[in-house]
Every structure is written in structure tokens, then in C-alpha cells.
Design a protein around this motif. Structure first.
Motif, PDB file in Angstrom:
ATOM      1  N   VAL A  26     104.025 125.340  33.159  1.00 24.71           N
ATOM      2  CA  VAL A  26     103.488 124.167  32.641  1.00 24.71           C
ATOM      3  C   VAL A  26     104.281 122.945  32.967  1.00 24.71           C
ATOM      4  O   VAL A  26     103.638 121.860  33.385  1.00 24.71           O
ATOM      5  N   GLY A  27     105.650 123.146  33.217  1.00 27.13           N
ATOM      6  CA  GLY A  27     106.396 121.991  33.424  1.00 27.13           C
ATOM      7  C   GLY A  27     106.552 121.143  32.356  1.00 27.13           C
ATOM      8  O   GLY A  27     105.877 121.199  31.263  1.00 27.13           O
ATOM      9  N   CYS A  28     107.598 120.238  32.365  1.00 25.37           N
ATOM     10  CA  CYS A  28     108.004 119.189  31.610  1.00 25.37           C
ATOM     11  C   CYS A  28     106.922 118.322  31.132  1.00 25.37           C
ATOM     12  O   CYS A  28     106.562 117.954  30.018  1.00 25.37           O
ATOM     13  N   ALA A  29     106.188 117.596  32.086  1.00 26.33           N
ATOM     14  CA  ALA A  29     105.101 116.675  31.905  1.00 26.33           C
ATOM     15  C   ALA A  29     104.111 117.294  31.418  1.00 26.33           C
ATOM     16  O   ALA A  29     103.600 116.894  30.280  1.00 26.33           O
ATOM     17  N   SER A  31     104.026 119.967  29.421  1.00 23.80           N
ATOM     18  CA  SER A  31     104.086 120.077  28.185  1.00 23.80           C
ATOM     19  C   SER A  31     104.372 118.863  27.078  1.00 23.80           C
ATOM     20  O   SER A  31     104.163 119.061  25.806  1.00 23.80           O
ATOM     21  N   PHE A  32     104.945 117.822  27.633  1.00 26.43           N
ATOM     22  CA  PHE A  32     105.424 116.642  26.694  1.00 26.43           C
ATOM     23  C   PHE A  32     104.876 115.335  26.817  1.00 26.43           C
ATOM     24  O   PHE A  32     104.563 114.705  25.794  1.00 26.43           O
ATOM     25  N   ASP A  33     104.199 115.459  28.097  1.00 25.60           N
ATOM     26  CA  ASP A  33     103.380 114.014  28.393  1.00 25.60           C
ATOM     27  C   ASP A  33     102.119 113.934  27.816  1.00 25.60           C
ATOM     28  O   ASP A  33     101.482 115.037  28.325  1.00 25.60           O
ATOM     29  N   GLN A  37      99.363 116.453  29.087  1.00 30.38           N
ATOM     30  CA  GLN A  37      99.072 117.711  28.466  1.00 30.38           C
ATOM     31  C   GLN A  37      97.577 117.878  28.350  1.00 30.38           C
ATOM     32  O   GLN A  37      96.951 118.990  28.136  1.00 30.38           O
ATOM     33  N   SER A  40      97.061 120.168  31.120  1.00 28.15           N
ATOM     34  CA  SER A  40      97.266 121.374  30.901  1.00 28.15           C
ATOM     35  C   SER A  40      96.367 122.156  30.100  1.00 28.15           C
ATOM     36  O   SER A  40      95.869 123.422  30.655  1.00 28.15           O
TER      37      SER A  40
END
Lengths: 264, 450
Positions: A26-29, A31-33, A37, A40
Motif C-alpha cells: 500500500v505504501g505510506c501515501a 495508507s495515510f494520505d 487512500q 487504495s
């Protein structure tokens, strides 16, 4: 849209003694952006729809280390990369798909030297495979029929890894009018986020790079700017907002376009 | 006879001066660290054929590529004629190969003449592109003074060279006809000669022919000596530079095994060699702060650069007015290598490291320290502006990689100097502490549960 997404972790699979077909990194973006998201989720919807058994790492995933390495911080890169490789190897992961070209590049090209060998593909490549194999059937005359779309090549999928055609083939299926910017494919212009620029203020200059790029896109009067990277997504969206065109021009990832077209 | 002696002496002198200067460049390239160049030889040869000989990447911009190709092709083929000039010069012959080659000789010289006309046109086009048309890449900050003059000088030289060739062939043609031997039938000079020199006396024609011949060869000698002082060295170095260019994936930054192993040790993945850690050894240097920390290939890149500026014209940072110009990075590396080389040649003992000053009698690459570094040439602002987009790498017609140097400088700044943009610190800390590029309180899989 109310359907609950079915997203399991590698740990869930391992607990049942099973293995998924593919790991979705998924990666940071992703997961959190908040914006990324949605990409994703769109991608997971497609995977659910075609019935691919996939898993994510969930809390066991860490940043691949791309921005740290490109900023020059090899220590932080090695720490996070080696941790990830430990996790991936523990689960005996063989195949990885990711919606982030930076994760894609690092997993594919940089982890082997550290002992992580995987078959890594970008989600646009998987989407193209699914379309070619007839597993995704585009709804005829969908939302985007006849719309003007321009496609922004990300540096790390395009110029760095040579993937230019898969995303374009996906766009062709949408029955849209694909218009190319002058700087495309090998000559594509960066959105300005790479090389850890995403995490710092610009150096002094005349213009922001994303504005240079969005100006180029706007000349084509597109309805949609299609991207394949969460950082390009941010940069292009910011550019459109700065031009106060957010009502007329949408910035979407390819996975989102498929989900919308097929009403998933 | 006098001519033969003068010619031979000039050849010897030219090659002596050139040999000395080329040795200096070879030494300067070797100021860099050893780097084993890995990968398939077949693929390397293919690259040389396509990219260096075939000019494949030049043709990303068709118009300059076409005119460049005229000059390049004329230059390559003229080497054949040059062999004859050398034979004639050493042995006092005239058109030595003509009797043996017959019709093929006429074809060959004709072909060279046609290419020379094209090169003549191209020379004017290039002078116009450099001086009349406002092509931005020829007018950036780094293109003032010597680099600007250098670009023009080579074109003036080319112009003189071509004028000499046609004077030589044209006058010779008229002489040949006057002597009742008919025409040489060379494609251009058989018409151009009579047009320019028709009706001149035999002695004038003879003087013109000799002036053309000597002018041509003197320009060639001047070129050979001038090249190593000039950006024009690319005509030689493009070939080895393409051959040695990296075949590994473009997206892979060179791994740093010393750091990898230390981190692996910290994580308990490998046995740490305690003795090595406690022996108080000097910490290794990370990244690059000077050309001596770079790879020899980085320096070869710098000497190969012909300052065309295609890299800078596609650099997103440069386009948007940031200070970074990949071409300048290459020029800086070359200039710094020249500077260090100059100190070494002068055996300037002032530039010996402080702690070794007492006993040193020779200045070497190892004991060199003039208190300067590559950072005196390339500012932090420049290296911080790079987006690592690889556009410069893609654009270079001779496979130079400016980005690799920028990233080595960044490594030094962060790892050795603990400096760098302060904005990056939270990103590093977050990755270290929470495994994400941003400091976020949420679980990484929270999005799946909404």
C-alpha cells in the motif's frame, strides 16, 4: 458503494495456513494520505471484483525508504528496507503489486541488493493484464465516454522503469479521448515531488514544478488528468486547485477511473 | 624536401604536446575511485554502435541532430583523406592513393566533398543557433566566458578547415585541367574549382593548392592539441563513455554495503565484528565531497560533456528557475578535477594535508588537501533542488549521469556533515520511529476499516 471491502492481512492468511496470490504493497501515501487512500480502496475493489486473493501487510508494512535514500540518508533507508525484507521473507512473499511507483522502483530495483527478491509489478500493469485477460470488462458507454483525458507519466514508472504503454492501454479501454502533453513518455516532466522534494519546501525559483506541469496539461483543456502515482496525484491536484479549476478538471488515478466507469 | 622535414617535425611536435595533455586527462579521470564496471560486453558494444556511432539519442531533437550528423559524418570520413595527407606529407607525394584506387578514389573524395558541403552549411547553422537565435540552453549562466568562446572557436576552426579543403581541391582541379590531364571529376571541386580559380596562372594555383593543403593539416594539428583543452573532447570520449555507462536498472541507487552491514549488525541479522568496531579506526567517508570521492566514471562523464545543455533544458528544477543545472554540475566536476590536477602537476606542496606537511616531498592524490572541495563549486541549493526524475540522464546523447553525482553529494551532506534541508529531519525521524514518512497517530491499516 456500501459493500464492505474484503481486505485481509498477510497475518490473517498465515493464521489459516494459506497464501494469497499477490501482496498489495500500500505504501505510506496509500495508507495515510486521505486522497491516496481512495486509490487504495478503488484498487482493492477491483481486486475483490475479479476475485484475486490478495493481502496487505497492514501494520507490518513500513516505508520502503525511497525518500530517505534519495535525500541521502542511507542509514534510515537501510533500517526500514531491511526490516521490510525481513517481514516479506518471513511470509515468503513472491509477488507484489503496488500503486506507488516509488515503492515499485525500490522494491523491484533496490531490494535485491539487500537480499529481497520479489516479482514486483505496478498496479497499472496488473490492471492491463486483467483487461487483456478479459477479467475486467469495461462497461460500454461508461462515465468517461468521449471525455478528454491527458495522462501524466510519473518519472519512476515511466522514464525510470520504462512502463509507458500499460497505463495508456487501460485508458484506451475507457472509450475516452486521450490527448498527450508535448512532454510525455521518455520526455515526461516531473510533477516536482520526487527525490524527497515532497517533504521539503522548494528551493528558490520562478515557479513551482507542479504549476509548470499543470499549465502544460491545461493547454489541452482536459476533463481529466490521469496519474499513476500518489505523489503526482497530490501535486497535480494542488496545481488544479491553484488554478481554481477543481470544478472542471478532475485528477484521478487509473484504478479510480475503472471503478467509476464500471460503477463498482 | 624541406616540406617533408617541416611536416614530419610538426607531426612529432603535435603528437608530443597532445600526448602530454591527454596523459593529464587520463590522470585526472583516475583521481576518481576505482569502480568495477559490470555487465555484458555485447550490450555495451551495442550501445556504442547505436548511441555513439549511430547518434541515436541525438535524434530526440531532429534538426540539431541532422546538422550535427553532417559534421560528424564529414569528420569521420575525412579521416580517410587524412591518411593520404599524412602519406603525401611524409613522402612528398601528391594524391598517393589515386593511381591505385582509380574510380573508387574519385567516388571517395566526391563523397567526402559532398559531406563537407553539408558540414559547411551545418557550421553556419550552428553559429547562428549559438549567436543569433535565442536558444535558452546556450545562454544559461554557466555559458559565459570561456565555455561560450570555446563553443564558437571550434566552429570557426571548422569553417577554416573546410575553406582549406575546397581551396586545395579546387586549385588542384584547375591545375590538373591546365596541365592537360583532364578533370579529377570530384563531385564538388570539379565545378567549384574552375568557378573560383579558373584562368589563374599556374604559379598562383600552385600556391593556392599548397596553402589549402598546409592550412588543412595545420588546422588538424591545432584541433588535436586544442581538443583536450576544450569541451570538444567529446568526439573522442563519447565512445568509451557510452561503452562504460551503467547497465544496471536506472532506478537503482548504488548500494552502500558498509552501511547495510552495520545496520544488519544492529538488527542482529549478522554477527558484528566487535574487534573491527572497537579498534578506533577512522570512520569511513560516506558519499562525495570532492572529485576524489567520486568514481572515475563520474569524472570521465565530466570530461566527455560537450556542454550541449540538453540535460539542463529538460531539468524540472532548471526550467522553473531553480539554481540547479545538471550541465553546470558536470562542468564543475571537470573544473575541479583540472584544478586538483594542476596542483599535482606543479607539485604544489602547500596543498599537502596539514598532518603530512612536514615529511611530504611529493604531492599525491592521497595526501592532497587544498582546503577546498566540490562544494566550493556546487552549492547546497543546487543539489537540494533535484527531483531525481532522471530527465537529465535520459536526455544526454552520450550517457552522462549528472544525477549520480548529485546523489553522492547529498549522501555526504546528510551522512558525514549531518546537514541538509531541515525539512527532511521529521521525515527521517518518522520513518525511523513509526515506519511512515509522516508522523501519523493512526494504524497503517485504518483505511481498510472505514
Amino acid at each position: 458503494m456500501q459493500d464492505k471491502l474484503n481486505i485481509e492481512t498477510m497475518a490473517d492468511y498465515a493464521a489459516r495456513g494459506e497464501e494469497p496470490e499477490i501482496l498489495f504493497w500500500v505504501g505510506c501515501a496509500g495508507s495515510f494520505d486521505a486522497r491516496a487512500q481512495k486509490v487504495s480502496m478503488a484498487f482493492c475493489k477491483i481486486l475483490n471484483e475479479v476475485g484475486i486473493k490478495f493481502a496487505i501487510l497492514g501494520n507490518e508494512e513500513s516505508c520502503t525508504g525511497d525518500p530517505a535514500r534519495r535525500a541521502g540518508n542511507e542509514f534510515v533507508f537501510q533500517m526500514t528496507a531491511l526490516q521490510n525484507i525481513e517481514t516479506l521473507n518471513m511470509y515468503k512473499v513472491k509477488k507484489i503489486v503496488t500503486a506507488c511507483p516509488h515503492c515499485f522502483n525500490t522494491l523491484k530495483n533496490e531490494y535485491p541488493a539487500l537480499g529481497g527478491h520479489y516479482d514486483v509489478i505496478h498496479h497499472t500493469q496488473l490492471l492491463q493484464e486483467l483487461i487483456d485477460g478479459g477479467r475486467i470488462k469495461m462497461t460500454e458507454g461508461g462515465t468517461f465516454k468521449g471525455k478528454r483525458i491527458t495522462y501524466h507519466d510519473s518519472c519512476y514508472l515511466g522514464r525510470v522503469n520504462g512502463v509507458y504503454e500499460a497505463p495508456r492501454k487501460v485508458l484506451e479501454q475507457l472509450d475516452t479521448q486521450l490527448v498527450e502533453m508535448k512532454r510525455c513518455k521518455t520526455n515526461g516532466l516531473c510533477c516536482g515531488a520526487g527525490g524527497a522534494q515532497m517533504f521539503k519546501e522548494d528551493e528558490p525559483g520562478k515557479k513551482r514544478i507542479n504549476m509548470e506541469r499543470i499549465d502544460e496539461a491545461m493547454e489541452l483543456k482536459p476533463d481529466i488528468v490521469a496519474v499513476n502515482c500518489p505523489f503526482c496525484l497530490t501535486m497535480m491536484s494542488d496545481g488544479v486547485k491553484a488554478k481554481e479549476k477543481q470544478e472542471e478538471v478532475m485528477v484521478y488515478d487509473l484504478a479510480e477511473l475503472i471503478v467509476q466507469n464500471n460503477g463498482l | 624536401m624541406v616540406g617533408q622535414i617541416v611536416f614530419t617535425l610538426l607531426v612529432l611536435l603535435t603528437f608530443y604536446i597532445a600526448f602530454r595533455k591527454y596523459t593529464v586527462i587520463w590522470r585526472n579521470v583516475n583521481l576518481g575511485k576505482d569502480e568495477e564496471i559490470k555487465g555484458d560486453i555485447g550490450e555495451r558494444i551495442k550501445n556504442v554502435l547505436l548511441i555513439a556511432f549511430g547518434q541515436k539519442k541525438m535524434f530526440k531533437r531532429f534538426i540539431p541532430a541532422l546538422f550535427h550528423f553532417f559534421i560528424y559524418a564529414a569528420f569521420l570520413l575525412t579521416q580517410i583523406e587524412l591518411i593520404e595527407i599524412f602519406v603525401d606529407g611524409f613522402f612528398g607525394q601528391h594524391r598517393f592513393f589515386r593511381s591505385g584506387l582509380g574510380g573508387f578514389y574519385t567516388f571517395l573524395i566526391s563523397f567526402i566533398e559532398i559531406l563537407s558541403v553539408l558540414a559547411f552549411v551545418a557550421t553556419f547553422v550552428f553559429l547562428a543557433r549559438r549567436n543569433l537565435l535565442k536558444i535558452p540552453r546556450f545562454h544559461m549562466d554557466e555559458m559565459t566566458g570561456w565555455p561560450k568562446l570555446d563553443g564558437n572557436l571550434i566552429l570557426y576552426g571548422e569553417f577554416i578547415l573546410l575553406v582549406c579543403i575546397f581551396t586545395m581541391n579546387g586549385a588542384d582541379e584547375v591545375l590538373h585541367q591546365q596541365q592537360g590531364l583532364g578533370s579529377y571529376n570530384f563531385a564538388v571541386s570539379s565545378g567549384l574549382g574552375p568557378m573560383l580559380f579558373g584562368g589563374m596562372s599556374e604559379s598562383s594555383l600552385h600556391i593556392l593548392e599548397r596553402a589549402g593543403w598546409w592550412g588543412h593539416i595545420l588546422m588538424v594539428f591545432a584541433f588535436i592539441i586544442y581538443l583536450p583543452f576544450s569541451k570538444h573532447l567529446h568526439i573522442l570520449l563519447a565512445f568509451p563513455n557510452v561503452y562504460f555507462s551503467k547497465l544496471t536498472p536506472r532506478g537503482e541507487m548504488t548500494n552502500m554495503p558498509e552501511i547495510m552491514n552495520e545496520v544488519k549488525g544492529m538488527m542482529g541479522l549478522i554477527e558484528m565484528d566487535e574487534s573491527a568496531m572497537d579498534s578506533g579506526e577512522e570512520l569511513p567517508k560516506f558519499g562525495a565531497s570532492d572529485v576524489t570521492d567520486l568514481s572515475w566514471k563520474n569524472i570521465l562523464d565530466a570530461y566527455t560533456c560537450t556542454e550541449c545543455g540538453r540535460c539542463s533544458s529538460v531539468c524540472p528544477a532548471n526550467i522553473t528557475g531553480k539554481k540547479l543545472s545538471p550541465r553546470k554540475v558536470m562542468m564543475d566536476v571537470r573544473d575541479r578535477a583540472d584544478e586538483i590536477g594542476g596542483h599535482l602537476d606543479a607539485n604544489n606542496l602547500d596543498s599537502v594535508k596539514e598532518e603530512e606537511k612536514e615529511k611530504a616531498t611529493t604531492l599525491t592524490k592521497e595526501n592532497f588537501d587544498d582546503g577546498k572541495s566540490l562544494f566550493d563549486y556546487i552549492s547546497n541549493e543546487e543539489i537540494h533542488a533535484c527531483t531525481t526524475c532522471n530527465a537529465c540522464v535520459e536526455a544526454c546523447p552520450v550517457m552522462i549521469n549528472p544525477m549520480d553525482i548529485i546523489l553522492q553529494l547529498r549522501r555526504h551532506e546528510i551522512l558525514d556533515l549531518a546537514a541538509g534541508p531541515s525539512d527532511w529531519t521529521p521525515m527521517f525521524t518518522s520513518i525511523e520511529n513509526s515506519g511512515a514518512v509522516w508522523q501519523v497517530p493512526d494504524d497503517r491499516d485504518k483505511w481498510t476499516k472505514s
